[in-house]
Design a protein around this motif. Structure first.
Motif, PDB file in Angstrom:
ATOM      1  N   ALA A   1       9.461  -1.799   2.392  1.00 26.02           N
ATOM      2  CA  ALA A   1       8.478  -0.648   1.954  1.00 26.02           C
ATOM      3  C   ALA A   1       7.967  -0.221   0.938  1.00 26.02           C
ATOM      4  CB  ALA A   1       8.129   0.051   3.166  1.00 26.02           C
ATOM      5  N   THR A   2       9.316  -0.307  -0.024  1.00 24.26           N
ATOM      6  CA  THR A   2       9.209   0.531  -1.574  1.00 24.26           C
ATOM      7  C   THR A   2       8.689  -0.331  -1.962  1.00 24.26           C
ATOM      8  OG1 THR A   2      11.259   2.353  -0.895  1.00 24.26           O
ATOM      9  CG2 THR A   2      10.578   1.801  -2.906  1.00 24.26           C
ATOM     10  N   VAL A   3       8.772  -1.307  -2.341  1.00 29.38           N
ATOM     11  CA  VAL A   3       8.732  -2.769  -2.749  1.00 29.38           C
ATOM     12  C   VAL A   3       7.277  -2.860  -2.964  1.00 29.38           C
ATOM     13  CG1 VAL A   3       9.714  -4.749  -3.711  1.00 29.38           C
ATOM     14  CG2 VAL A   3      11.243  -3.679  -3.257  1.00 29.38           C
ATOM     15  N   LEU A   4       6.922  -2.750  -1.461  1.00 30.50           N
ATOM     16  CA  LEU A   4       5.168  -3.448  -1.118  1.00 30.50           C
ATOM     17  C   LEU A   4       4.526  -2.797  -1.367  1.00 30.50           C
ATOM     18  CD1 LEU A   4       6.041  -5.225   2.221  1.00 30.50           C
ATOM     19  CD2 LEU A   4       5.393  -6.207   0.174  1.00 30.50           C
ATOM     20  N   ASP A   5       4.919  -1.230  -1.529  1.00 31.65           N
ATOM     21  CA  ASP A   5       3.863  -0.013  -2.199  1.00 31.65           C
ATOM     22  C   ASP A   5       3.511  -0.828  -3.813  1.00 31.65           C
ATOM     23  OD1 ASP A   5       4.387   1.485  -0.096  1.00 31.65           O
ATOM     24  OD2 ASP A   5       6.033   2.545  -0.618  1.00 31.65           O
ATOM     25  N   GLY A   6       4.749  -0.811  -4.313  1.00 35.87           N
ATOM     26  CA  GLY A   6       4.391  -1.166  -5.459  1.00 35.87           C
ATOM     27  C   GLY A   6       3.441  -2.535  -5.912  1.00 35.87           C
ATOM     28  N   LEU A   7       3.579  -3.522  -5.193  1.00 31.72           N
ATOM     29  CA  LEU A   7       2.475  -4.706  -5.956  1.00 31.72           C
ATOM     30  C   LEU A   7       1.231  -3.727  -5.301  1.00 31.72           C
ATOM     31  CD1 LEU A   7       4.544  -7.098  -3.267  1.00 31.72           C
ATOM     32  CD2 LEU A   7       4.037  -7.401  -5.695  1.00 31.72           C
ATOM     33  N   ASP A   8       0.118  -5.391  -6.205  1.00 33.28           N
ATOM     34  CA  ASP A   8      -0.781  -4.364  -6.714  1.00 33.28           C
ATOM     35  C   ASP A   8      -2.390  -5.638  -5.471  1.00 33.28           C
ATOM     36  OD1 ASP A   8      -0.646  -7.008  -7.732  1.00 33.28           O
ATOM     37  OD2 ASP A   8      -2.112  -5.884  -9.729  1.00 33.28           O
ATOM     38  N   LEU A   9      -1.591  -5.399  -4.279  1.00 31.90           N
ATOM     39  CA  LEU A   9      -1.591  -6.942  -3.384  1.00 31.90           C
ATOM     40  C   LEU A   9      -2.171  -6.396  -2.215  1.00 31.90           C
ATOM     41  CD1 LEU A   9       0.381  -9.097  -2.674  1.00 31.90           C
ATOM     42  CD2 LEU A   9      -0.641 -10.409  -4.268  1.00 31.90           C
ATOM     43  N   ALA A  10      -2.749  -6.051  -0.989  1.00 36.38           N
ATOM     44  CA  ALA A  10      -2.139  -6.415   0.565  1.00 36.38           C
ATOM     45  C   ALA A  10      -1.732  -6.961   0.975  1.00 36.38           C
ATOM     46  CB  ALA A  10      -3.730  -6.340   0.851  1.00 36.38           C
ATOM     47  N   ALA A  11      -0.491  -6.062   1.356  1.00 37.41           N
ATOM     48  CA  ALA A  11       0.545  -6.420   2.311  1.00 37.41           C
ATOM     49  C   ALA A  11       0.870  -6.754   3.908  1.00 37.41           C
ATOM     50  CB  ALA A  11       1.888  -6.842   1.030  1.00 37.41           C
ATOM     51  N   ASP A  12       1.367  -7.249   4.987  1.00 33.89           N
ATOM     52  CA  ASP A  12       2.107  -7.153   5.906  1.00 33.89           C
ATOM     53  C   ASP A  12       3.350  -7.360   6.177  1.00 33.89           C
ATOM     54  OD1 ASP A  12       1.070  -9.480   6.288  1.00 33.89           O
ATOM     55  OD2 ASP A  12       0.025  -9.271   8.357  1.00 33.89           O
ATOM     56  N   ILE A  13       4.176  -7.217   7.106  1.00 31.24           N
ATOM     57  CA  ILE A  13       5.458  -7.603   7.397  1.00 31.24           C
ATOM     58  C   ILE A  13       5.470  -8.251   8.469  1.00 31.24           C
ATOM     59  CG2 ILE A  13       7.664  -6.953   7.630  1.00 31.24           C
ATOM     60  CD1 ILE A  13       7.062  -4.037   6.002  1.00 31.24           C
ATOM     61  N   LEU A  14       5.444  -9.258   9.471  1.00 31.05           N
ATOM     62  CA  LEU A  14       5.716  -9.675  10.466  1.00 31.05           C
ATOM     63  C   LEU A  14       7.480  -9.630  10.917  1.00 31.05           C
ATOM     64  CD1 LEU A  14       4.171 -11.431  12.590  1.00 31.05           C
ATOM     65  CD2 LEU A  14       4.025 -13.122  12.291  1.00 31.05           C
ATOM     66  N   TYR A  15       7.848  -8.905  11.898  1.00 28.89           N
ATOM     67  CA  TYR A  15       9.104  -9.075  12.489  1.00 28.89           C
ATOM     68  C   TYR A  15       8.971 -10.270  13.083  1.00 28.89           C
ATOM     69  CZ  TYR A  15      10.734  -5.199   9.230  1.00 28.89           C
ATOM     70  OH  TYR A  15      10.967  -4.203   7.886  1.00 28.89           O
ATOM     71  N   VAL A  16       9.736 -11.178  13.335  1.00 31.25           N
ATOM     72  CA  VAL A  16      10.030 -12.290  14.375  1.00 31.25           C
ATOM     73  C   VAL A  16      11.140 -11.683  15.188  1.00 31.25           C
ATOM     74  CG1 VAL A  16       9.876 -14.451  15.295  1.00 31.25           C
ATOM     75  CG2 VAL A  16       8.667 -14.345  13.232  1.00 31.25           C
ATOM     76  N   ASP A  17      11.338 -11.029  16.334  1.00 28.12           N
ATOM     77  CA  ASP A  17      12.045 -11.029  17.109  1.00 28.12           C
ATOM     78  C   ASP A  17      12.522 -12.589  17.797  1.00 28.12           C
ATOM     79  OD1 ASP A  17      14.366  -9.927  18.429  1.00 28.12           O
ATOM     80  OD2 ASP A  17      13.018  -8.649  19.510  1.00 28.12           O
ATOM     81  N   ASP A  18      14.029 -12.800  17.291  1.00 33.20           N
ATOM     82  CA  ASP A  18      14.310 -13.605  17.731  1.00 33.20           C
ATOM     83  C   ASP A  18      14.911 -14.058  19.186  1.00 33.20           C
ATOM     84  OD1 ASP A  18      14.854 -16.829  18.186  1.00 33.20           O
ATOM     85  OD2 ASP A  18      16.316 -16.674  16.353  1.00 33.20           O
ATOM     86  N   GLY A  19      14.535 -12.951  19.640  1.00 34.40           N
ATOM     87  CA  GLY A  19      15.354 -13.085  21.063  1.00 34.40           C
ATOM     88  C   GLY A  19      16.471 -12.293  21.234  1.00 34.40           C
TER      89      GLY A  19
END
Ligand code: UDP
Ligand code: MG
Length: 319
Positions: free
Chosen positions: A28-46
């Motif tokens: 999240a810290t890294v994404l806060d510093g980016l100047d583009l809109a980002a999201d995070i997709l966690y894939v729970d593999d069972g």
């Protein structure tokens, strides 16, 4: 590139409850510093631990988090495929949840993407916290696959990489059940480049890879990208037939000249056992390929979804 471009961070998760909070904080810290809109997709593999609840908790705090839960454990390769099918960003970064891939590298991956590269992979300069046996086998594996495949798979490269939208769409068009991702990433082509990084030891928990799984992974890599083992049977068969012919000639001539005192039990056994072994070996190799054809011919879906809770990020118009 305009400010409206979006980035999806795709994280395959299998029993990572211990690491997820720390991982998310750093990411999240890294994404806060980016100047583009980002999201995070966690894939729970069972996951069988509290990973699913941990992701749900992160989603409460952070609207950028999306959750895709598979119906059971399908393995990392399939989890990544599922993630790519649901990633909304103009580019997708695939990263491990165990903090072996440093999130701090993401801005560099993005910079290369902005330069126009479609695939930006991270190449590890060293492997701390891994046994010499794992390093040696990994090294041997890359050598074999490098010679066997008809195109070059970058060495010491994991799945940590950025993919442009057209690279993602290209990967989504590959329908195979047996997904050797390292090979597929290279197979799609486009403009590719690498960035060196230092691979850290696992943050917590256990690696899911044991030597049996690694061996199967190597088999997968070889059988899905080359039929060289089958060709080996042809050449070896030819060589043995040639030797057998010469030996036969020698026996016939010897019998004509000196008669036949009927000896040769040891050589007979040696030849029979040797040929029997070679034949079984190559029947096994044939079986590996036929088994994979069997799996592909069933045309099953790659994965099944238990739940999908997307992030708030909307798909940008360009996709
Ligand atoms: N993983 C997964 N499904 C699996 C095994 C692993 O999604 O069946 C995920 C795991 O949670 C981690 C990444 O894949 O985020 C890499 O796994 P691991 O650290 O065990 O592999 P290694 O780093 O030892 O190659
Ligand atoms: Mg790991």
């Amino acid at each position: 590139m305009t400010m409206s471009t979006t980035l999806t961070i795709l994280v395959p998760v299998f029993n990572e409850a211990e690491t997820l909070p720390a991982f998310h904080r750093r990411l999240a810290t890294v994404l806060d510093g980016l100047d583009l809109a980002a999201d995070i997709l966690y894939v729970d593999d069972g996951s069988t631990d509290a990973s699913r609840a941990a992701i749900a908790a992160l989603r409460e705090q952070d609207a950028r988090v999306g959750l895709l839960a598979l119906s059971r454990n399908f393995g990392k390769e399939i989890a990544m495929a599922a993630g790519l099918d649901h990633a909304k960003g103009d580019a997708v970064v695939i990263i491990d949840a165990d903090l072996q891939d440093p999130p701090e590298l993401i801005p560099q991956l993005v910079a290369k993407w902005h330069e126009g590269y479609d695939v930006v992979y991270a190449t590890r300069t060293d492997r701390d916290g891994e046994s010499w046996l794992k390093k040696a086998t990994a090294h041997a594996f890359y050598r074999v696959i490098h010679h066997a495949a008809t195109f070059e798979i970058p060495r010491d490269t994991g799945d940590f990489r950025l993919l442009s939208r057209r690279a993602v769409e290209a990967l989504r068009r590959l329908p195979e059940q047996h997904r050797f991702m390292k090979g597929l990433f290279t197979w799609i082509g486009f403009r590719q480049t690498g960035i060196p990084y230092h691979r850290e030891p696992r943050h917590a928990g256990q690696t899911k890879w044991n030597y049996w799984r690694l061996w199967n992974f190597a088999l997968e890599g070889i059988t899905s990208f080359t039929t060289a083992p089958l060709r080996l049977a042809t050449y070896l068969g030819f060589l043995i037939a040639l030797l057998a012919f010469a030996y036969g000639l020698w026996i016939v001539l010897g019998t004509l000249l000196h008669g036949n005192p009927v000896a040769g039990y040891p050589s007979l056994m040696a030849v029979v056992l040797f040929l029997g072994g070679i034949q079984l070996l190559f029947i096994g190799i044939l079986g590996e390929y036929i088994g994979r054809m069997f799996d592909e011919s069933k045309r099953r879906p790659l994965y099944l979804i238990d739940a999908y809770q997307p992030s708030v990020l909307t798909r940008s118009e360009s996709t």
